[in-house]
Design an enzyme around this catalytic site. Structure first.
Site, PDB file in Angstrom:
ATOM      1  CG  ASP A 178     -29.781  33.238  98.611  1.00  0.00           C
ATOM      2  OD1 ASP A 178     -28.881  33.674  99.361  1.00  0.00           O
ATOM      3  OD2 ASP A 178     -30.087  32.028  98.566  1.00  0.00           O
ATOM      4  CE1 TYR A 179     -32.678  35.915 106.096  1.00  0.00           C
ATOM      5  CE2 TYR A 179     -30.600  37.094 106.362  1.00  0.00           C
ATOM      6  CZ  TYR A 179     -31.831  36.714 106.853  1.00  0.00           C
ATOM      7  OH  TYR A 179     -32.238  37.129 108.098  1.00  0.00           O
TER       8      TYR A 179
END
Length: 268
Positions: free
Chosen positions: A156-157
């Protein structure tokens, strides 16, 4: 080399520690006035106190926060020349790494994008009119080496930072004719609080690998990430590149991405 930053006004987010703190110190050394943005200050930031440093206690997760930081620079120093969007990584209260795609929930994804993408979009939106009023300026967005070399950890990052890289390229194309340069710096693993804080990445990886936190930072992580230098990056090494990109000495550099990653990125 004189970076010609004397009298320039900069906003630096994530300024109380790590890359942000080193960037604030470097810009101050070069003669700039700096609004240092973080939720709270730190002893290291307080030690830099002087007439050319203002701390803006702003929560970038607040949709109004980025604009408040920019307006603080205009209020105190009369304008804006440089925006460094350094704040990023784990959102407040979140610990990384996460080891698999199935780990983050929808809420985790939303929080990650809020902190690493939307806060930057809002800061840039607030900054552009002031940069244009000064005849142009420089925006430096900090992404990650994982944008170009993704893996299953922190997916997600990585996705949020990849989106930031795309936005940065688009901004550089639109605003270069008006004198605003937009570049990105993509660090590898940097020896910052993300790693060193209790319960941070070093402790999480130590638990996963059966090692200890110091060995993770000194040996295990550099080996896992195949860093050519064999060590984590130091914050000052990233700050030096940010300062150069912020400088008029980089007047023909825009839409570019600079890796400061210890040789993490292997692709051409």
């Amino acid at each position: 080399m004189d970076l010609q930053l004397s009298g320039r006004v900069a906003v630096v987010t994530g300024a109380s520690k790590g890359i942000g703190l080193a960037t604030v110190a470097t810009l101050l050394e070069e003669g700039a006035a700096v609004v240092a943005v973080s939720r709270k200050s730190s002893p290291e930031l307080d030690a830099l106190a002087g007439p050319r440093l203002t701390h803006a206690a702003v929560d970038l997760m607040d949709p109004e926060g980025p604009a408040m930081a920019v307006e603080r620079a205009v209020e105190v120093y009369g304008g804006l020349d440089i925006l460094v969007n350094n704040a990023g990584g784990p959102p407040p209260g979140v610990k990384l790494p996460r080891f698999a795609f199935m780990t983050p929930t929808d809420a985790d994804w939303l929080t990650m994008f809020e902190f690493n993408l939307f806060a930057v979009v809002r800061a840039v939106r607030a900054a552009i009119p002031h940069l244009l009023a000064r005849g142009g300026g420089s925006i430096v967005n900090v992404t990650t080496g994982a944008v170009r070399q993704p893996g299953p950890m922190n997916v997600d990052y990585q996705a949020a930072k990849a989106a930031l890289l795309n936005v940065s390229k688009a901004l550089s194309e639109e605003y270069a004719p008006q004198g605003i340069r937009v570049n990105t710096v993509s660090p590898g693993p940097v020896r910052t609080a993300w790693w060193t804080e209790e319960g941070g990445a070093a402790d999480i990886l130590a638990g996963a690998t059966g090692s200890d936190r110091d060995s993770v930072m000194d040996t295990v992580a550099p080996q896992m990430m195949n860093l050519s230098t064999g060590r984590l990056v130091e914050p000052q090494e990233v700050a030096d590149v940010i300062a150069l990109l912020a400088s008029p000495r980089s007047a023909s550099t825009t839409g570019s991405e600079f890796a400061v990653d210890g040789g993490f990125l292997k692709g051409i």
